[in-house]
Design an enzyme around this catalytic site. Structure first.
Site, PDB file in Angstrom:
ATOM      1  N   LEU A  44      21.223 -24.937-110.937  1.00 59.59           N
ATOM      2  CA  LEU A  44      22.311 -25.660-110.267  1.00 59.59           C
ATOM      3  C   LEU A  44      21.819 -26.255-108.950  1.00 59.59           C
ATOM      4  O   LEU A  44      21.108 -25.593-108.206  1.00 59.59           O
ATOM      5  CB  LEU A  44      23.462 -24.687-109.980  1.00 59.59           C
ATOM      6  CG  LEU A  44      24.623 -25.180-109.106  1.00 59.59           C
ATOM      7  CD1 LEU A  44      25.943 -24.567-109.583  1.00 59.59           C
ATOM      8  CD2 LEU A  44      24.413 -24.868-107.618  1.00 59.59           C
ATOM      9  N   ASN A  46      23.476 -28.373-105.407  1.00 57.13           N
ATOM     10  CA  ASN A  46      24.664 -28.939-104.751  1.00 57.13           C
ATOM     11  C   ASN A  46      24.251 -29.746-103.528  1.00 57.13           C
ATOM     12  O   ASN A  46      23.469 -30.697-103.703  1.00 57.13           O
ATOM     13  CB  ASN A  46      25.785 -27.921-104.550  1.00 57.13           C
ATOM     14  CG  ASN A  46      25.422 -26.652-103.836  1.00 57.13           C
ATOM     15  OD1 ASN A  46      24.570 -25.901-104.276  1.00 57.13           O
ATOM     16  ND2 ASN A  46      26.067 -26.369-102.722  1.00 57.13           N
ATOM     17  N   ASP A  47      24.711 -29.442-102.352  1.00 53.21           N
ATOM     18  CA  ASP A  47      24.605 -30.351-101.205  1.00 53.21           C
ATOM     19  C   ASP A  47      23.204 -30.900-100.926  1.00 53.21           C
ATOM     20  O   ASP A  47      22.233 -30.138-100.959  1.00 53.21           O
ATOM     21  CB  ASP A  47      24.997 -29.625 -99.908  1.00 53.21           C
ATOM     22  CG  ASP A  47      26.237 -28.784-100.037  1.00 53.21           C
ATOM     23  OD1 ASP A  47      26.947 -28.902-101.040  1.00 53.21           O
ATOM     24  OD2 ASP A  47      26.489 -27.985 -99.111  1.00 53.21           O
ATOM     25  N   GLN A  63      20.468 -27.959-101.958  1.00 53.65           N
ATOM     26  CA  GLN A  63      20.841 -26.613-102.371  1.00 53.65           C
ATOM     27  C   GLN A  63      20.468 -26.424-103.836  1.00 53.65           C
ATOM     28  O   GLN A  63      20.863 -27.231-104.689  1.00 53.65           O
ATOM     29  CB  GLN A  63      22.357 -26.426-102.192  1.00 53.65           C
ATOM     30  CG  GLN A  63      22.784 -26.375-100.736  1.00 53.65           C
ATOM     31  CD  GLN A  63      22.436 -25.038-100.103  1.00 53.65           C
ATOM     32  OE1 GLN A  63      23.045 -24.031-100.390  1.00 53.65           O
ATOM     33  NE2 GLN A  63      21.425 -25.037 -99.256  1.00 53.65           N
ATOM     34  N   TYR A 106      21.678 -21.527 -96.926  1.00 50.37           N
ATOM     35  CA  TYR A 106      22.761 -22.498 -97.063  1.00 50.37           C
ATOM     36  C   TYR A 106      22.429 -23.812 -96.368  1.00 50.37           C
ATOM     37  O   TYR A 106      21.367 -23.972 -95.775  1.00 50.37           O
ATOM     38  CB  TYR A 106      24.066 -21.895 -96.521  1.00 50.37           C
ATOM     39  CG  TYR A 106      24.796 -21.040 -97.541  1.00 50.37           C
ATOM     40  CD1 TYR A 106      24.188 -20.652 -98.740  1.00 50.37           C
ATOM     41  CD2 TYR A 106      26.110 -20.610 -97.324  1.00 50.37           C
ATOM     42  CE1 TYR A 106      24.864 -19.879 -99.676  1.00 50.37           C
ATOM     43  CE2 TYR A 106      26.788 -19.837 -98.255  1.00 50.37           C
ATOM     44  CZ  TYR A 106      26.161 -19.470 -99.434  1.00 50.37           C
ATOM     45  OH  TYR A 106      26.841 -18.711-100.348  1.00 50.37           O
ATOM     46  N   SER A 107      23.386 -24.735 -96.413  1.00 45.73           N
ATOM     47  CA  SER A 107      23.114 -26.120 -96.039  1.00 45.73           C
ATOM     48  C   SER A 107      22.762 -26.320 -94.572  1.00 45.73           C
ATOM     49  O   SER A 107      23.105 -25.511 -93.712  1.00 45.73           O
ATOM     50  CB  SER A 107      24.315 -26.989 -96.385  1.00 45.73           C
ATOM     51  OG  SER A 107      24.351 -27.157 -97.776  1.00 45.73           O
ATOM     52  N   ARG A 166      28.943 -22.646 -90.724  1.00 43.16           N
ATOM     53  CA  ARG A 166      27.722 -23.072 -91.441  1.00 43.16           C
ATOM     54  C   ARG A 166      27.504 -24.576 -91.381  1.00 43.16           C
ATOM     55  O   ARG A 166      28.307 -25.319 -90.870  1.00 43.16           O
ATOM     56  CB  ARG A 166      27.786 -22.622 -92.899  1.00 43.16           C
ATOM     57  CG  ARG A 166      29.021 -23.057 -93.668  1.00 43.16           C
ATOM     58  CD  ARG A 166      28.951 -22.508 -95.112  1.00 43.16           C
ATOM     59  NE  ARG A 166      30.220 -22.705 -95.822  1.00 43.16           N
ATOM     60  CZ  ARG A 166      31.192 -21.796 -95.894  1.00 43.16           C
ATOM     61  NH1 ARG A 166      31.055 -20.628 -95.299  1.00 43.16           N
ATOM     62  NH2 ARG A 166      32.308 -22.060 -96.548  1.00 43.16           N
ATOM     63  N   ASP A 167      26.382 -24.979 -91.982  1.00 36.29           N
ATOM     64  CA  ASP A 167      26.039 -26.385 -92.248  1.00 36.29           C
ATOM     65  C   ASP A 167      25.763 -27.195 -90.978  1.00 36.29           C
ATOM     66  O   ASP A 167      26.362 -28.264 -90.769  1.00 36.29           O
ATOM     67  CB  ASP A 167      27.146 -27.066 -93.082  1.00 36.29           C
ATOM     68  CG  ASP A 167      27.585 -26.257 -94.290  1.00 36.29           C
ATOM     69  OD1 ASP A 167      26.768 -25.464 -94.792  1.00 36.29           O
ATOM     70  OD2 ASP A 167      28.745 -26.405 -94.735  1.00 36.29           O
ATOM     71  N   GLU A 225      33.710 -27.996 -94.412  1.00 32.60           N
ATOM     72  CA  GLU A 225      32.292 -27.800 -94.666  1.00 32.60           C
ATOM     73  C   GLU A 225      31.513 -29.072 -94.335  1.00 32.60           C
ATOM     74  O   GLU A 225      32.062 -30.172 -94.280  1.00 32.60           O
ATOM     75  CB  GLU A 225      32.070 -27.429 -96.138  1.00 32.60           C
ATOM     76  CG  GLU A 225      32.736 -26.111 -96.516  1.00 32.60           C
ATOM     77  CD  GLU A 225      32.333 -25.602 -97.894  1.00 32.60           C
ATOM     78  OE1 GLU A 225      31.927 -24.438 -97.995  1.00 32.60           O
ATOM     79  OE2 GLU A 225      32.442 -26.361 -98.870  1.00 32.60           O
TER      80      GLU A 225
HETATM   81  C1  FRU Z   1      29.257 -26.946 -99.618  1.00 33.09           C
HETATM   82  C2  FRU Z   1      28.722 -25.544 -99.366  1.00 33.09           C
HETATM   83  C3  FRU Z   1      28.259 -25.384 -97.938  1.00 33.09           C
HETATM   84  C4  FRU Z   1      27.269 -24.265 -98.040  1.00 33.09           C
HETATM   85  C5  FRU Z   1      26.618 -24.561 -99.358  1.00 33.09           C
HETATM   86  C6  FRU Z   1      26.198 -23.362-100.149  1.00 33.09           C
HETATM   87  O1  FRU Z   1      29.180 -27.314-100.947  1.00 33.09           O
HETATM   88  O2  FRU Z   1      29.673 -24.574 -99.711  1.00 33.09           O
HETATM   89  O3  FRU Z   1      29.293 -25.135 -97.017  1.00 33.09           O
HETATM   90  O4  FRU Z   1      26.366 -24.271 -96.991  1.00 33.09           O
HETATM   91  O5  FRU Z   1      27.546 -25.298-100.115  1.00 33.09           O
HETATM   92  O6  FRU Z   1      25.507 -23.763-101.292  1.00 33.09           O
END
Ligand code: FRU
Length: 492
Positions: A44, A46-47, A63, A106-107, A166-167, A225
């Site tokens: 998987l 993601n960001d 991610q 994480y991001s 986060r992020d 986020e």
């Molecule tokens: C957004 C999120 C971020 C986090 C990351 C974890 O999609 O939830 O806030 O850092 O994905 O994968």
């Protein structure tokens, strides 16, 4: 060294390599694999993270859970490119193999300072009781491939907030560094906070700059986020405008708005560093009208372009048929952001023309339906003139599949209907365009996605589609006779 055991941490890389070996063949055999979109080699993604330009190359981190198609075991996968379209996979940049990121890296974002690439990210930790700890951390690289990880710079949250912090998105201004972070208040409201640093290692909490029940904004979600902040020069007025982008969670659908599980949008305004405060001067506008867009990240490149890439997915809206082939998700194509006369436009990056292959053209009047060509991965520009009824395009048409892009003349809305395909979600997405005499659609179709830019990027729809393997017909339709000009380039 705190909790955690070195042997376990060595295992992290081995587990990743094993999962890649195990699943790569089945992933590669999937006809929904994308041609020009960043995707994980298995598992998987993601960001987008750490989007930057370093030593003449674009770097994209993202991610990545290599071990399964669930949101777990997050690492930072890494790819680099000369043209933002052809990406070369690099060694995984950050793995959950430190005490301060053991439950996920994480991001976060990237910045180049004095010839070094710095990443600023969130280390996610769950203690034995399942309580969350959040660490904001720096990693630094001299070669853009290997990263030295520093002990956390920010430990958990400031007073009044939960550990959902986060992020970090970092930038430099007048020799000082700033970062916006997404955070949740103790009252469970989504917010954005600002931190500053003189030396990139030590960070100071400046204050809350925006969020739900902050300033003019009322209830607006329980968590925000992936915030982003930048300035753009209005091409028409020459005025510099500030934008704050965020992905709030917890907005209720309102007609055509907020129909995805979670949203992403922007506010125009002005960042006052002293107060500190992002003085909002606009509504929250969804950046993308499609089914699959979240957590975008922008960067300014050496051509002074503000380029943004999003995750072409949304948390918890993820019932995708690729899971059975051990992969899920991809990123969007890169887009350039522009402001003209106070309005945000998103344009495909100019490099998109470099992958144009064989060209097909059609010009004429359409009444009813007409098949005008075939293709699975291509760019299509369609211009419709003197509009007087419903019209549009059907893409990736074949057995049990078609994706319909339609202008609803009565409602004055553009409608994206991907219900005929292998995805579980059958809902449509719409955006109000108002009275139009002419309409231009620039569409990028990859093996399992469409990205539709309306009138030079006034609005964009990004959605994953899952057509049947041989679905390749392109059909144009109009109720009343309508003048149409089409140009289509197969992707090389
Ligand atoms: C957004 C999120 C971020 C986090 C990351 C974890 O999609 O939830 O806030 O850092 O994905 O994968």
């Amino acid at each position: 060294m705190k909790a955690g055991n070195i042997m376990d941490f060595r295992q992290v890389k081995e587990n990743e390599e094993k999962a890649v070996l195990k699943n790569k063949n089945v992933v590669d055999s999937d006809f929904w694999r994308q041609k020009y979109h960043i995707q994980g080699i298995v598992g998987l993604i993601n960001d987008p993270n750490g989007f930057s330009q370093f030593n003449g190359e674009y770097h994209m981190f993202y991610q990545w859970n290599p071990l399964s198609t669930e949101h777990k075991n997050k690492t930072w996968a890494h790819s680099k490119s000369h043209d933002l379209l052809h990406w070369e996979r690099c060694e995984t940049a950050l793995r959950p193999d430190t005490w301060y990121s053991k439950n996920g890296v994480y991001s976060g974002s990237g910045i180049v300072i004095d010839g070094k690439l710095y990443l600023f990210y969130t280390g996610n930790v769950k203690d034995a009781e399942g309580n969350r700890e959040s660490y904001q951390c720096i990693a630094v690289s001299e070669d853009g491939e290997h990263f030295d990880r520093w002990e956390p710079s920010i430990v958990n949250q400031p007073d009044g907030y939960t550990r959902h912090i986060r992020d970090p998105k970092i930038w430099e201004k007048d020799g000082k560094y700033y970062a916006v972070l997404g955070i949740q208040s103790e009252k469970l409201e989504g917010k954005v906070v600002l931190y500053s640093s003189e030396n990139i290692k030590d960070w100071k909490f400046e204050g809350e700059i925006a969020g739900a029940n902050h300033g003019k904004l009322k209830d607006f979600g329980f968590m925000w986020e992936c915030p982003d902040y930048f300035q753009l020069k209005d091409e028409k007025t020459g005025k510099v405008v500030d934008l704050l982008v965020a992905s709030p969670q917890g907005l209720e659908p309102q007609g055509d708005l907020y129909n995805n599980k979670y949203q992403t949008g922007y506010f125009f305004g002005k960042l006052d560093y002293e107060k500190p405060e992002f003085e909002i001067s606009s509504e929250f506008v969804e950046i993308d009208r499609g089914h699959d867009f979240y957590a975008p990240q922008s960067m300014e490149d050496n051509k002074e372009r503000r380029i943004v890439v999003g995750w072409m997915g949304v948390p918890e809206d993820e019932d995708f048929p690729t899971v059975k082939n051990e992969w899920i998700h991809c990123l969007t194509l890169p887009r350039e952001l522009k402001v003209r006369d106070g309005k945000l436009y998103q344009e495909p990056i100019s490099e998109m023309v470099s992958i144009r292959g064989e060209k097909m053209e059609f010009e004429g009047f359409i009444k009813g339906e007409k098949e005008i060509g075939k293709g699975k991965t291509y760019e299509l520009i369609a211009k419709f003139n003197d509009i007087s009824s419903d019209f549009g395009l059907k893409l990736r048409v074949g057995k049990d599949s078609e994706t319909v892009v339609k202008f609803d003349f009565e409602d004055k809305k553009l409608v994206l209907d991907r219900s005929c395909g292998a995805q579980a979600d059958k809902s449509v997405r719409k955006v109000f365009l108002g009275d139009r005499k002419d309409l231009e659609l620039r569409i990028f179709v990859d093996n399992s996605s469409v990205e539709i830019f309306i009138n030079n990027g006034e609005e964009v729809f990004s959605s994953r589609i899952f057509p049947s393997e041989n679905a390749d017909k392109i059909i144009v339709f109009a109720e009343n006779e309508t003048k149409v000009k089409l140009e289509k380039w197969e992707w090389q």
